[in-house]
Enzyme design. Structure first.
Site, short mmCIF file in Angstrom:
data_model
loop_
_atom_site.label_atom_id
_atom_site.label_comp_id
_atom_site.label_asym_id
_atom_site.label_seq_id
_atom_site.Cartn_x
_atom_site.Cartn_y
_atom_site.Cartn_z
N HIS A 189 36.55 50.23 41.55
CA HIS A 189 35.59 48.83 41.21
C HIS A 189 34.58 49.17 40.79
CE1 HIS A 189 35.18 44.98 43.98
NE2 HIS A 189 34.45 44.99 43.04
N GLU A 238 40.84 48.83 48.87
CA GLU A 238 39.75 49.21 48.72
C GLU A 238 39.34 50.46 49.41
OE1 GLU A 238 37.20 47.29 45.89
OE2 GLU A 238 38.86 46.25 45.12
N ARG A 296 39.36 40.27 42.20
CA ARG A 296 39.60 40.46 43.27
C ARG A 296 41.48 40.98 43.46
NH1 ARG A 296 35.06 41.22 43.93
NH2 ARG A 296 33.38 40.53 45.09
#
Ligand SMILES: NC(=O)C1=CN([C@@H]2O[C@H](COP(=O)(O)OP(=O)(O)OC[C@H]3O[C@@H](n4cnc5c(N)ncnc54)[C@H](OP(=O)(O)O)[C@@H]3O)[C@@H](O)[C@H]2O)C=CC1
Ligand SMILES: O=CC(=O)O
Length: 325
Positions: free
Chosen positions: A285, A266, A237
Site C-alpha cells: 500500500h 493489510e 481499496r
C-alpha cells in the site's frame, strides 16, 4: 487558550511546529486496539482530529463531544463514519490532489512490473538461474499498444489515462458512473459497461473507492470475463476485489497476472497464497508513498485542519453540506 487537538500520525518537524503555533496537541502515532482507551480519553477535550489510517467510528465520536473538524492525510475516507460526522455537523477534510500523479505512477509501475515479470525475473537472476541465453521461459507480454481498462475514472484514473495514452499509445476503455469528457477528449478514452471493459482490456486497473456498491465488485464472474492474457491491477481499496476468487483465477490461468498495492487485509498476512504466486507483484500500500508526496499530503492535511477550525474551508471537504448549515 489554544484549541486542543488529537494528532494520530507522526508529522514532519516543520508541520508539527505549525500545528503547535495553533493548537494544544495530544500526540499518538496511530489509533490501535492497544492505545484506543488513551485516544478516547484525549478526545474528551479535543476540537480537532488529524491523522490517517485508524478507524473513526460512532463509538470514537461519542467520546469527542467538543469535536469540530476532522482532517485525514489521505484521499480515501472509507475508515471514517461520514454519515455520523455529517449528522454531528463535523467537516471531514482530505487530500485529493497532492497524491494523484504519484499514485498513477505506481499503477503504471505495477502494470509494467506484472506484464514484464520484472520482480519474478529479477529474483531468478539473483537466484543464479541465468546461466545461458534466455528462452521463452523468461519471456513476458507487451504493454505498449495494448488496451488499458480503467475502472474508476476519477483523479487517479485520469492521470493513468494520460500515461497510458501518451507514454504507451494504448487505446483506453473506462467504467465509471458518470461520463468523463476530459478523458475522452484528451486521451481518446471510451466509456463502456464493466463487462465490456473486462472482456476487451489487456490491463484492468481498478481505482475505485471502497463503498457498499464497490465491495467485491470484481469477483469470480468478473474475472472469468477477462482475457487469459490479461493483467489485473488493484490500487483503489482491497475489498473491491474478492481476493479468494482472484487467487483461484491466478492459479488456474483464468488471467495472466495481478499487480496489487491494496489488499482485503493489510498488512497482507504472511501466509497469504498471493505471496507464493510468481504471477503476482504485491506492494505494501505505497501508492502515494514518496517522500515528497507524503510531505505534501501531510501539509495539505494540516492546512485543512487549520482552515476547518477557523471556519474557513474553501476546498477538500468530503461532506461540504455541513458547511452550509
Ligand atoms: N493505493 C493507494 O495508495 C491509494 C489508493 N487510493 C484509492 O483510490 C481511490 C480513488 O482515488 P481518486 O481517483 O482520487 O478518487 P475519485 O473520487 O476522483 O475517483 C473515484 C472514481 O470511482 C468511480 N466510482 C465510484 N463508485 C463507483 C461505482 N460504484 N461504480 C463505478 N465507478 C465508481 C467514480 O465515478 P464517477 O466519476 O462517475 O463518480 C470516480 O470516477 C480512493 O478512494 C482511494 O480508495 C487513493 C490514493 C492512494
Ligand atoms: O490509500 C491512500 C489514500 O490516500 O487513500
Amino acid at each position: 487558550m489554544k484549541p486542543s487537538i488529537v494528532v494520530y500520525k507522526k508529522q514532519p518537524a516543520d508541520l508539527q511546529q505549525r500545528l503547535e503555533q495553533h493548537f494544544a496537541i495530544t500526540q499518538f502515532d496511530d489509533i490501535t486496539e492497544e492505545n484506543r482507551a488513551q485516544v478516547l480519553d484525549a478526545l474528551q477535550n479535543a476540537e480537532g482530529l488529524l491523522g490517517s489510517g485508524g478507524r473513526v467510528d460512532k463509538d470514537l465520536l461519542d467520546h469527542a463531544p467538543r469535536l469540530r473538524a476532522v482532517s485525514t492525510s489521505s484521499v480515501g475516507y472509507d475508515n471514517f463514519d461520514v454519515a455520523e460526522l455529517t449528522r454531528r455537523e463535523i467537516p471531514l477534510m482530505h487530500t485529493p490532489t497532492a497524491l494523484t500523479d504519484t499514485v498513477a505512477d505506481t499503477v503504471m509501475a505495477l502494470v509494467l512490473a506484472t506484464a514484464r515479470r520484472v520482480v519474478n525475473l529479477a529474483e531468478r537472476v539473483k537466484a543464479g538461474e541465468w546461466t545461458e541465453n534466455v528462452g521463452p521461459d523468461w519471456f513476458s507480454i507487451d504493454v505498449h499498444h495494448k488496451t488499458m481498462g480503467i475502472v474508476g475514472m476519477g483523479r487517479i484514473g485520469l492521470a493513468l489515462a494520460q500515461r497510458a495514452h501518451f507514454g504507451f499509445d494504448m487505446p483506453i476503455l473506462y467504467n465509471a458512473r458518470s461520463q468523463h469528457t476530459e478523458a475522452e477528449e484528451r486521451f481518446g478514452a471510451r466509456k463502456c459497461e464493466l463487462d465490456e471493459l473486462l472482456e476487451k482490456s489487456d490491463f484492468v486497473c481498478v481505482l475505485l473507492p471502497m463503498t457498499q456498491q464497490t465491495f467485491h465488485l470484481i469477483g469470480k464472474e468478473q474475472l472469468a470475463k477477462m482475457k487469459s492474457s490479461a493483467v489485473l491491477v488493484s490500487a483503489g481499496r482491497g475489498p473491491v476485489i474478492d481476493e479468494p476468487a482472484l487467487i483461484e483465477a491466478l492459479k488456474d490461468g483464468t488471467i495472466y497476472g495481478a499487480g496489487m498495492d491494496v489488499f482485503e487485509k493489510e498488512p497482507l498476512p504472511k501466509d497469504s497464497p498471493l505471496l507464493s504466486l510468481p504471477n503476482v507483484v504485491a506492494l505494501p500500500h505505497v501508492g502515494s508513498a514518496t517522500h515528497q508526496t507524503r510531505y505534501d499530503m501531510a501539509a495539505c492535511a494540516v492546512d485543512n485542519l487549520i482552515a476547518a477550525l477557523n471556519g474557513d474551508v474553501k476546498q477538500f471537504c468530503v461532506n461540504p453540506e455541513v458547511l452550509r448549515k
